[in-house]
Design an enzyme around this catalytic site. Sequence first.
Site, PDB file in Angstrom:
ATOM      1  N   LYS A 135     -15.881   5.942  -9.103  1.00  0.00           N
ATOM      2  CA  LYS A 135     -14.611   5.413  -8.600  1.00  0.00           C
ATOM      3  C   LYS A 135     -14.938   4.077  -7.946  1.00  0.00           C
ATOM      4  O   LYS A 135     -15.667   4.038  -6.954  1.00  0.00           O
ATOM      5  CB  LYS A 135     -14.008   6.388  -7.587  1.00  0.00           C
ATOM      6  CG  LYS A 135     -12.745   5.889  -6.906  1.00  0.00           C
ATOM      7  CD  LYS A 135     -12.177   6.981  -5.984  1.00  0.00           C
ATOM      8  CE  LYS A 135     -10.942   6.538  -5.236  1.00  0.00           C
ATOM      9  NZ  LYS A 135     -10.431   7.580  -4.312  1.00  0.00           N
ATOM     10  N   TRP A 136     -14.454   2.981  -8.512  1.00  0.00           N
ATOM     11  CA  TRP A 136     -14.776   1.619  -8.057  1.00  0.00           C
ATOM     12  C   TRP A 136     -13.578   1.092  -7.286  1.00  0.00           C
ATOM     13  O   TRP A 136     -12.529   0.841  -7.870  1.00  0.00           O
ATOM     14  CB  TRP A 136     -15.084   0.752  -9.276  1.00  0.00           C
ATOM     15  CG  TRP A 136     -15.442  -0.668  -9.024  1.00  0.00           C
ATOM     16  CD1 TRP A 136     -14.748  -1.570  -8.265  1.00  0.00           C
ATOM     17  CD2 TRP A 136     -16.566  -1.384  -9.543  1.00  0.00           C
ATOM     18  NE1 TRP A 136     -15.376  -2.792  -8.279  1.00  0.00           N
ATOM     19  CE2 TRP A 136     -16.492  -2.704  -9.066  1.00  0.00           C
ATOM     20  CE3 TRP A 136     -17.634  -1.043 -10.380  1.00  0.00           C
ATOM     21  CZ2 TRP A 136     -17.435  -3.686  -9.393  1.00  0.00           C
ATOM     22  CZ3 TRP A 136     -18.568  -2.012 -10.704  1.00  0.00           C
ATOM     23  CH2 TRP A 136     -18.473  -3.320 -10.210  1.00  0.00           C
ATOM     24  N   ASP A 137     -13.779   0.934  -5.990  1.00  0.00           N
ATOM     25  CA  ASP A 137     -12.657   0.574  -5.112  1.00  0.00           C
ATOM     26  C   ASP A 137     -12.720  -0.897  -4.701  1.00  0.00           C
ATOM     27  O   ASP A 137     -13.756  -1.563  -4.868  1.00  0.00           O
ATOM     28  CB  ASP A 137     -12.719   1.469  -3.862  1.00  0.00           C
ATOM     29  CG  ASP A 137     -11.344   1.813  -3.328  1.00  0.00           C
ATOM     30  OD1 ASP A 137     -10.409   1.041  -3.569  1.00  0.00           O
ATOM     31  OD2 ASP A 137     -11.224   2.851  -2.653  1.00  0.00           O
ATOM     32  N   CYS A 138     -11.650  -1.401  -4.159  1.00  0.00           N
ATOM     33  CA  CYS A 138     -11.574  -2.800  -3.725  1.00  0.00           C
ATOM     34  C   CYS A 138     -10.410  -2.892  -2.741  1.00  0.00           C
ATOM     35  O   CYS A 138      -9.260  -2.983  -3.155  1.00  0.00           O
ATOM     36  CB  CYS A 138     -11.331  -3.681  -4.957  1.00  0.00           C
ATOM     37  SG  CYS A 138     -10.813  -5.351  -4.576  1.00  0.00           S
ATOM     38  N   ASN A 139     -10.735  -2.803  -1.444  1.00  0.00           N
ATOM     39  CA  ASN A 139      -9.674  -2.568  -0.461  1.00  0.00           C
ATOM     40  C   ASN A 139      -9.172  -3.777   0.312  1.00  0.00           C
ATOM     41  O   ASN A 139      -8.336  -3.624   1.195  1.00  0.00           O
ATOM     42  CB  ASN A 139     -10.146  -1.502   0.531  1.00  0.00           C
ATOM     43  CG  ASN A 139      -9.940  -0.100  -0.014  1.00  0.00           C
ATOM     44  OD1 ASN A 139      -8.814   0.295  -0.286  1.00  0.00           O
ATOM     45  ND2 ASN A 139     -11.011   0.631  -0.216  1.00  0.00           N
ATOM     46  N   ARG A 176      -8.508  -3.978   6.379  1.00  0.00           N
ATOM     47  CA  ARG A 176      -9.303  -2.748   6.509  1.00  0.00           C
ATOM     48  C   ARG A 176     -10.719  -3.070   7.009  1.00  0.00           C
ATOM     49  O   ARG A 176     -11.703  -2.563   6.472  1.00  0.00           O
ATOM     50  CB  ARG A 176      -9.353  -1.994   5.175  1.00  0.00           C
ATOM     51  CG  ARG A 176      -9.414  -0.496   5.386  1.00  0.00           C
ATOM     52  CD  ARG A 176      -9.707   0.248   4.096  1.00  0.00           C
ATOM     53  NE  ARG A 176      -9.659   1.685   4.324  1.00  0.00           N
ATOM     54  CZ  ARG A 176     -10.384   2.559   3.666  1.00  0.00           C
ATOM     55  NH1 ARG A 176     -11.218   2.171   2.728  1.00  0.00           N
ATOM     56  NH2 ARG A 176     -10.286   3.833   3.915  1.00  0.00           N
ATOM     57  N   ASP A 221     -15.764   8.033  -0.313  1.00  0.00           N
ATOM     58  CA  ASP A 221     -16.308   7.148   0.711  1.00  0.00           C
ATOM     59  C   ASP A 221     -17.054   7.922   1.809  1.00  0.00           C
ATOM     60  O   ASP A 221     -16.710   9.059   2.121  1.00  0.00           O
ATOM     61  CB  ASP A 221     -15.103   6.409   1.331  1.00  0.00           C
ATOM     62  CG  ASP A 221     -15.513   5.200   2.123  1.00  0.00           C
ATOM     63  OD1 ASP A 221     -16.719   4.963   2.283  1.00  0.00           O
ATOM     64  OD2 ASP A 221     -14.601   4.490   2.589  1.00  0.00           O
ATOM     65  N   ASP A 272      -2.408   5.351  -3.523  1.00  0.00           N
ATOM     66  CA  ASP A 272      -2.881   6.383  -2.602  1.00  0.00           C
ATOM     67  C   ASP A 272      -1.755   7.358  -2.283  1.00  0.00           C
ATOM     68  O   ASP A 272      -1.990   8.435  -1.744  1.00  0.00           O
ATOM     69  CB  ASP A 272      -3.389   5.747  -1.299  1.00  0.00           C
ATOM     70  CG  ASP A 272      -4.828   5.256  -1.442  1.00  0.00           C
ATOM     71  OD1 ASP A 272      -5.444   5.499  -2.491  1.00  0.00           O
ATOM     72  OD2 ASP A 272      -5.333   4.612  -0.488  1.00  0.00           O
ATOM     73  N   CYS A 294      -9.836   1.314  -8.903  1.00  0.00           N
ATOM     74  CA  CYS A 294      -9.016   1.623  -7.731  1.00  0.00           C
ATOM     75  C   CYS A 294      -9.020   0.412  -6.822  1.00  0.00           C
ATOM     76  O   CYS A 294     -10.003  -0.310  -6.745  1.00  0.00           O
ATOM     77  CB  CYS A 294      -9.616   2.834  -7.012  1.00  0.00           C
ATOM     78  SG  CYS A 294      -8.818   3.247  -5.456  1.00  0.00           S
ATOM     79  N   TRP A 324       0.828  -1.195   0.000  1.00  0.00           N
ATOM     80  CA  TRP A 324       0.000   0.000   0.000  1.00  0.00           C
ATOM     81  C   TRP A 324       0.876   1.265   0.000  1.00  0.00           C
ATOM     82  O   TRP A 324       1.809   1.373   0.780  1.00  0.00           O
ATOM     83  CB  TRP A 324      -0.934   0.016   1.221  1.00  0.00           C
ATOM     84  CG  TRP A 324      -1.769   1.261   1.247  1.00  0.00           C
ATOM     85  CD1 TRP A 324      -2.854   1.539   0.477  1.00  0.00           C
ATOM     86  CD2 TRP A 324      -1.541   2.416   2.051  1.00  0.00           C
ATOM     87  NE1 TRP A 324      -3.326   2.806   0.747  1.00  0.00           N
ATOM     88  CE2 TRP A 324      -2.533   3.365   1.715  1.00  0.00           C
ATOM     89  CE3 TRP A 324      -0.582   2.756   3.017  1.00  0.00           C
ATOM     90  CZ2 TRP A 324      -2.606   4.618   2.312  1.00  0.00           C
ATOM     91  CZ3 TRP A 324      -0.654   4.011   3.612  1.00  0.00           C
ATOM     92  CH2 TRP A 324      -1.671   4.926   3.255  1.00  0.00           C
TER      93      TRP A 324
HETATM   94  C1  GLA Z   1      -9.114   3.597  -0.705  1.00  0.00           C
HETATM   95  C2  GLA Z   1      -8.784   4.487  -1.891  1.00  0.00           C
HETATM   96  C3  GLA Z   1      -8.789   5.939  -1.450  1.00  0.00           C
HETATM   97  C4  GLA Z   1     -10.120   6.287  -0.844  1.00  0.00           C
HETATM   98  C5  GLA Z   1     -10.439   5.341   0.292  1.00  0.00           C
HETATM   99  C6  GLA Z   1     -11.841   5.557   0.800  1.00  0.00           C
HETATM  100  O1  GLA Z   1      -8.090   3.592   0.224  1.00  0.00           O
HETATM  101  O2  GLA Z   1      -7.561   4.135  -2.459  1.00  0.00           O
HETATM  102  O3  GLA Z   1      -8.510   6.783  -2.547  1.00  0.00           O
HETATM  103  O4  GLA Z   1     -11.131   6.229  -1.824  1.00  0.00           O
HETATM  104  O5  GLA Z   1     -10.328   3.993  -0.099  1.00  0.00           O
HETATM  105  O6  GLA Z   1     -12.120   4.755   1.880  1.00  0.00           O
END
Ligand code: GLA
Length: 732
Positions: free
Chosen positions: A472-476, A438, A359, A546, A524, A191
Amino acid sequence: MYKHIFNSVLLAIIGTSSFAQHAPTIIPIETRQNVLVLQTDKDNHLGITYFGKKLSQPTEYKLILSQSRQLDGNAGIYNSAYTPAGTWNVSEPALQVTHGDGNKSLDLIYVSHNTAKENDNVSLTSIVLKDPVYAVEVTLFYKTYFQENVVEQWSVIKSEEKKPVTLEKYASANLYFIAKDYYLTHYNGTWAKEMNPEEEQLTAGIRVLDSKLGTRANLYQPPTFSLSFDKPATETEGKVLLGTLAWSGNFKMEFEVDSYHNLRLLAGINPYASEYPLASKQEFKTPSFIYTFSENGKGEASRNLHNWARKYRILDGEGTRMTLLNNWEATYFDFNENKLSELFKDGKKLGVDLFLLDDGWFANKYPRNSDGSGLGDWQENVKKLPNGIGYLVKEAQKTGIKFGIWVEPEMVNPKSELYEKHPDWVIKQPQRPEHYMRNQLPLDLSNPEVQDFVYGILDKLFTENPDIAYIKWDCNATTFNPYSAYLEKSKQAQSKLYVDYVKGLYKVLEKLRAKYPKVLMMLCSGGGGRVDYEALKYFTEFWPSDNTDPLERIFMQWEYSYFFPSIALSAHVTDWGKQPLKFRTDVAMMGRLGYDIVVSHLNEKDLQFSQQAVAHYNAVKDVIFQGDLFRLVDPKKNDYAALMYATKSKSKAVLFAYLVGNRNGDGSDTPIRLEGLDASKNYKVKELNLYPGTKSAIREDQVYSGEYLMTAGFNPVVNARRTSVVIEIEAM
Ligand code: GLA
C-alpha cells in the site's frame, strides 16, 4: 498516404503564401463508432472540423468545412487542433513559448502526418506541425483503441533553436466541439469527501478545473470530467464524452465557450509556476489526455473506458485481486508481534487471502507511534517488531495467509533521522517557516539521489522478503513552499520542480516494475488524493477514500465508476457509519473486498456471515472485476441505488441494491429493468449474503427470460427491513 506526400511537397514548394490554392489535408482519427476530423485551412493551419459519430462515407468529411460559416473564413481562430500563442491566434493557447532570443511568437503549420497500426485494434496517428520562422516543432499523437472507442492524445514539443526555449504552457490536447449546449460534470472534495459531482451548463467564457497541490494533487479535484452535448446525458441516452488526464501532478483543464457558442477544450499539465526550459534538440512529451465518446449515454461511455483500462492500462487489469484484512482501524499505531500474529489468525478465520500491515511498523530514534514522527526512517521498530518483517511474513505464511505492507516513501516527518541527515532532500523554502500537512513534507523527487532512496526502500523490502505479496503506497501531504535544493545546486530552473517531481516518481515506479512486475500495489493518498491513469500503469488498484461509511461509499463509488473499473477500486468493511455489517459488506463487495475491523469483536453470527460473504465474493468476483457495469438506479435521485455487473457472455450477473434514504421506507416498490443480459436466455436468480437466520424475499425457484428481466424487470425487494440485497443471476 500519397495525398499527404503530395501536400508536404506542395507545402515545401509554395510555402504558406496566401495564393496557395491546394486541396486541404483531411485526417480522420477513427474508432469503431466515432471520429475526430482534422483538416488544414488555406494557410495550412490544422483545425478540427468535426467530432462525434463516424460517417459511413469518409469522403464526406471534406464537405463539413464548406457547410460551416463558423469554421471557414475566420477558421483557425477558434478551432485550432493545437493553438499556438503570440501570432494570428488570440484565444487561449495550447502552446505558449519564449524563444531563445526572448521573442514570444509561435505559429504552427501542418507539415505531414502518418498513421501506423500497432495491431488490429490500436493505431497511432502522428501529425507534425512546425513554426515557419523559429525551429520549434510539435508532433500531435492520437492513439486510437478501435473497439473500445477510446482515444489517447498527447504531444511532443521539440526545439532546435540554439538557445533554450521556455515552454510557458504546454497542453496535452486541444479539442473543439460543436453542439447546441454543453453540460459539464466535474468533481470536488477533500479528505474523506471525495468525488462530489456537480453538473453545470457551460456559458460564454472559460471554466477551469485545476490543481496546484503538487503531491496529493487530487485532494480537492480529480483530473476527470464528463461532458454532455446538447442536453445532459443519462445512463442510457445522450451524447457524452468522458475525459481524464493521465498525470499525477498539477493539471489544468479549460472549457471555453467561444463567440460561436462552440466549445474549446484544453487539457494538460498546469502551467502554474511551471515554465519549463527546453534545451536544443530536447523533447518534451506531455502526459496523455484520454477520452471516449458515446451517443448512447454515460453507461456505454464508462464501459468503453473500463474495457480499455482493463486491457491496456491498469497493471494486470485482466487478472484478479486478493481479499485482505488490514489492521489500520483495528490497531492504528499500537501493535506488536503478538498482536499481529493474532490478527493473521483472524484473517485466516475470516477466509481472506492476505494480511496488510499498515502504518507504524518503522523508525527507532523517533518511533512511528503517531503521525508526528519517524516518517522516512524505514527500519523496523525494534520494540514493536524485534524479529523484523521477515519474521512476520513467515508467521503469516505459517497461518496460511499472505503478507502485505504499507509505505509512504515520498514523505518525511521533520522529526526523523532522514530529515536530520538530508535536509536538502526535502521540499521547503530555505528562508521561510515550514508548512505541514499531517506533520510531514514531501521529499524532492526531482533529485536522482532521492529517486534512488525511494526505490531503495521498496527494493530492500522485496530483496529481504521476496514473499511480500502486496504494497500500500501512500502519499499524505500536498506540496507547500515548492523549492528544490537539488535544482538550485545543479543550476536548473526552480519552475521545473512540479513537473520533474512527477517525472521522478514515474522513473522510480518504472524501475520498480521492471524488477517486480507482478506484486499487487495499492495507490493511496490519504484516500483518493491521487488517482489517475498514468499512476495506474504501475498500480493494480487505488484507495478511493478513507471514508468507508458504506452509505457514503455508494455515492462515491458510483462516481468513480464512470472512469475506473471495479477491479481497480479497493473497498473495505470497517466500523465507519451506522449501517449493519451486511450492508457494509455488500457495498465493499463492489470493489476489491477487504476488511479493516477487529475480527475477534464479531459475534458468532457476524463471523459466520462474514466467512460466507468472503466465499460468495470469491465465487462472483470475476463478474465484478471483468463484467460490464450497469448503473440502474441512481441514489442521488431515488431512495435506493441499484447496480449490476454482467459477464461479456451474458451468462452470469450480480445485482446490488441498497436503501439510501427511507423517508417513506418504500425502497424498490416496482421492478428494476435489468441490463446486459441475453433476451433469449433463461435465468435463475439466487440471493447471496443472506444474514444468518434471515430468509430471502426472492423466489429462487422462478425462471425468468432475459427479455422479461430487461423489459418487465425484477424487484430485489430492498426496503427498510432489507436495506441491502445482493442477487446472483445465472443463465440456465
Ligand atoms: C492514510 C491512509 C490510511 C492509512 C493512514 C496511515 O491516511 O489513507 O488508509 O494508511 O494513512 O497513516
